[in-house]
Design a protein around this motif. Structure first.
Motif, short mmCIF file in Angstrom:
data_model
loop_
_atom_site.label_atom_id
_atom_site.label_comp_id
_atom_site.label_asym_id
_atom_site.label_seq_id
_atom_site.Cartn_x
_atom_site.Cartn_y
_atom_site.Cartn_z
N SER A 76 0.83 -1.22 0.00
CA SER A 76 0.00 0.00 0.00
C SER A 76 0.85 1.25 0.00
CB SER A 76 -0.93 -0.01 1.22
OG SER A 76 -0.18 0.00 2.42
N LEU A 77 1.99 1.23 0.69
CA LEU A 77 2.86 2.40 0.72
C LEU A 77 3.45 2.69 -0.65
CD1 LEU A 77 4.30 4.62 2.30
CD2 LEU A 77 6.07 2.95 2.89
N TRP A 78 3.99 1.66 -1.30
CA TRP A 78 4.56 1.86 -2.64
C TRP A 78 3.50 2.25 -3.65
CZ3 TRP A 78 9.29 2.99 -2.63
CH2 TRP A 78 10.22 2.33 -1.83
N LEU A 79 2.31 1.72 -3.50
CA LEU A 79 1.22 2.10 -4.41
C LEU A 79 0.88 3.57 -4.26
CD1 LEU A 79 -1.05 1.45 -6.40
CD2 LEU A 79 -2.46 0.74 -4.45
N THR A 80 0.82 4.05 -3.03
CA THR A 80 0.49 5.46 -2.80
C THR A 80 1.59 6.38 -3.33
OG1 THR A 80 -0.78 4.85 -0.83
CG2 THR A 80 -0.14 7.15 -1.05
N GLN A 156 -8.58 0.38 -14.48
CA GLN A 156 -9.05 -0.20 -13.22
C GLN A 156 -8.17 -1.35 -12.75
OE1 GLN A 156 -13.54 -0.49 -12.90
NE2 GLN A 156 -13.39 -0.13 -15.11
N ASP A 157 -6.97 -1.42 -13.25
CA ASP A 157 -6.05 -2.49 -12.85
C ASP A 157 -5.77 -2.39 -11.35
OD1 ASP A 157 -4.23 -4.50 -12.68
OD2 ASP A 157 -2.69 -3.51 -13.89
N PRO A 158 -6.01 -3.43 -10.56
CA PRO A 158 -5.78 -3.34 -9.12
C PRO A 158 -4.32 -3.10 -8.74
CG PRO A 158 -7.18 -5.21 -9.64
CD PRO A 158 -6.63 -4.72 -10.93
N ASP A 159 -3.39 -3.54 -9.58
CA ASP A 159 -1.98 -3.34 -9.25
C ASP A 159 -1.60 -1.86 -9.31
OD1 ASP A 159 -1.67 -6.06 -8.91
OD2 ASP A 159 -1.14 -6.38 -11.03
N PHE A 160 -2.15 -1.13 -10.25
CA PHE A 160 -1.89 0.31 -10.33
C PHE A 160 -3.12 0.98 -10.95
CE2 PHE A 160 -0.06 4.31 -11.70
CZ PHE A 160 0.78 4.62 -10.65
N PRO A 244 -4.89 1.94 -1.11
CA PRO A 244 -3.62 2.65 -0.90
C PRO A 244 -3.37 2.83 0.60
CG PRO A 244 -5.31 4.16 -1.63
CD PRO A 244 -5.91 2.80 -1.69
N PHE A 245 -2.37 3.62 0.91
CA PHE A 245 -1.91 3.71 2.29
C PHE A 245 -2.97 4.22 3.27
CE2 PHE A 245 1.34 5.26 5.47
CZ PHE A 245 1.72 3.98 5.84
N PRO A 246 -3.71 5.29 2.98
CA PRO A 246 -4.73 5.74 3.95
C PRO A 246 -5.82 4.69 4.19
CG PRO A 246 -4.24 7.48 2.37
CD PRO A 246 -3.59 6.25 1.86
N VAL A 247 -6.24 3.98 3.15
CA VAL A 247 -7.26 2.95 3.34
C VAL A 247 -6.69 1.79 4.14
CG1 VAL A 247 -8.84 1.40 2.13
CG2 VAL A 247 -8.35 3.66 1.19
N TRP A 248 -5.44 1.45 3.92
CA TRP A 248 -4.82 0.37 4.70
C TRP A 248 -4.73 0.75 6.19
CZ3 TRP A 248 -0.44 -0.24 7.71
CH2 TRP A 248 -0.08 -1.56 8.01
N ILE A 249 -4.42 2.00 6.46
CA ILE A 249 -4.38 2.46 7.86
C ILE A 249 -5.75 2.29 8.52
CG2 ILE A 249 -4.07 4.48 9.34
CD1 ILE A 249 -1.97 5.46 7.41
N TYR A 250 -6.80 2.64 7.79
CA TYR A 250 -8.15 2.50 8.34
C TYR A 250 -8.50 1.04 8.58
CZ TYR A 250 -13.24 2.55 8.51
OH TYR A 250 -14.54 2.35 8.88
N SER A 251 -8.15 0.17 7.64
CA SER A 251 -8.46 -1.25 7.81
C SER A 251 -7.69 -1.86 8.97
CB SER A 251 -8.16 -2.00 6.51
OG SER A 251 -6.78 -1.93 6.20
N VAL A 252 -6.45 -1.43 9.18
CA VAL A 252 -5.67 -1.95 10.31
C VAL A 252 -6.23 -1.44 11.63
CG1 VAL A 252 -3.40 -1.84 11.41
CG2 VAL A 252 -3.57 -2.31 8.98
N GLY A 253 -6.75 -0.21 11.62
CA GLY A 253 -7.29 0.34 12.86
C GLY A 253 -8.49 -0.40 13.40
N ASN A 254 -9.19 -1.15 12.55
CA ASN A 254 -10.33 -1.93 13.03
C ASN A 254 -9.92 -3.11 13.89
OD1 ASN A 254 -12.15 -0.27 11.66
ND2 ASN A 254 -11.95 -1.45 9.77
N SER A 255 -8.69 -3.58 13.72
CA SER A 255 -8.24 -4.76 14.46
C SER A 255 -7.06 -4.47 15.39
CB SER A 255 -7.86 -5.89 13.49
OG SER A 255 -6.84 -5.44 12.61
N GLN A 256 -6.19 -3.55 15.01
CA GLN A 256 -4.99 -3.25 15.79
C GLN A 256 -4.89 -1.73 15.96
OE1 GLN A 256 -1.50 -5.20 14.19
NE2 GLN A 256 -2.70 -6.93 13.45
N ALA A 257 -5.40 -1.25 17.06
CA ALA A 257 -5.46 0.20 17.25
C ALA A 257 -4.07 0.80 17.42
CB ALA A 257 -6.31 0.52 18.48
#
Length: 292
Positions: A76-80, A156-160, A244-257
């Motif tokens: 996610s970081l490299w994608l962003t 709409q390629d998920p990789d980029f 990307p990175f902001p969405v990954w941060i949000y998804s991690v926050g649901n399980s690991q604050a």
């Protein structure tokens, strides 16, 4: 003579004495504003940092040491970062030639360009993303048997996902436009180009060797604003279903604050480091041009 001397020097001494007071007051207020700004920004960061290492058994740095092994962190970081670089390049390639051409060829079009470039400010990101979804759904329905269908699949390629680049370009267009337009207002583009043309330079060479070096600060400011927007944008990527990175941060926050807060702090530090790197590069190039 003594009276004349005292009469001449007296008002000066008084005015100089009174003139020093506002300077001290200005310096004092400047320090107070900087202190308040530092408290406003650093206290929440310190509280977030304390929360990220707080543990019932004591202080623990597992939230930071486990980032590299966390699933999806580096991807996610490299994608962003890749999306940010492409967005900056697309914006500069679109805005700089268009604004220079308007300055040189048709100044009457400046109000039209101003309205078009600032129009995304009145469109919320949710509405903009909904419009993009409507276009993406319209494509397969009406362009299935045409070569343009592959274009909709490619963006709409998920990789980029280039569709995110389109959304980021539209969102950051007003910010980048204002930065570049301010730089053009401070430079007499027509005089510079005419001088370069009189010296035998072609139009492209006059723009690249004369105009663009004078717009280095404006281009860096536009890149700063675009980079900051891409690194913090959440709405469009979340609605479109990418991570990307902001969405990954949000998804991690649901399980690991704790890890979510740690990643948020690191994202701020990464943004500041990138902006500092760009500013340092701009200063070094400006110093080289002035010394040469």
């Amino acid at each position: 003579m003594a009276q004349l001397t005292s009469a001449r020097t007296g008002p000066k001494a008084r005015t100089s004495g009174h003139g020093n007071r506002p300077r001290r007051q200005v310096r004092w207020w400047r320090g107070a504003v900087l202190l308040l700004a530092g408290v406003y920004f650093l206290v929440p960061l310190a509280a977030a940092g304390y929360f990220s290492i707080d543990d019932p058994k004591g202080f623990s740095f597992e939230a930071y040491t486990g980032l590299l092994s966390a699933p999806g962190f580096l991807d996610s970081l490299w994608l962003t970062l890749g999306l940010a670089v492409v967005t900056v390049l697309v914006l500069l390639l679109l805005l700089v030639p268009a604004l220079i051409a308007v300055r040189l060829g048709s100044p009457k079009l400046r109000p039209v360009i101003d309205v078009l470039c600032t129009l995304p400010l009145v469109v919320p990101p949710v509405a903009l993303t909904a419009g993009l979804i409507g276009v993406l759904r319209w494509g397969p329905d009406y362009l299935m048997d045409t070569p343009f269908f592959q274009t909709f699949v490619f963006v709409q390629d998920p990789d980029f996902p280039l569709v995110l680049v389109i959304a980021y370009v539209l969102m950051s267009l007003p910010l980048a436009y204002r930065a570049i337009d301010a730089g053009l207002r401070a430079v007499d583009v027509r005089t510079l180009v005419e001088a370069a043309r009189n010296c035998g330079a072609s139009w492209p060479r006059a723009v690249f060797t004369v105009v663009l070096p004078n717009l280095r600060g404006a281009l860096l400011n536009a890149s700063f604003l675009t980079l900051a927007l891409v690194l913090g944008e959440f709405t469009a990527a979340s609605i479109l279903g990418y991570q990307p990175f902001p969405v990954w941060i949000y998804s991690v926050g649901n399980s690991q604050a704790h890890m979510s807060v740690a990643v948020s702090i690191l994202s701020l530090l990464i943004t500041w480091l990138l902006l500092l790197l760009l500013a340092t590069v701009g200063r070094e190039r400006r110093h080289r041009t002035t010394t040469s």
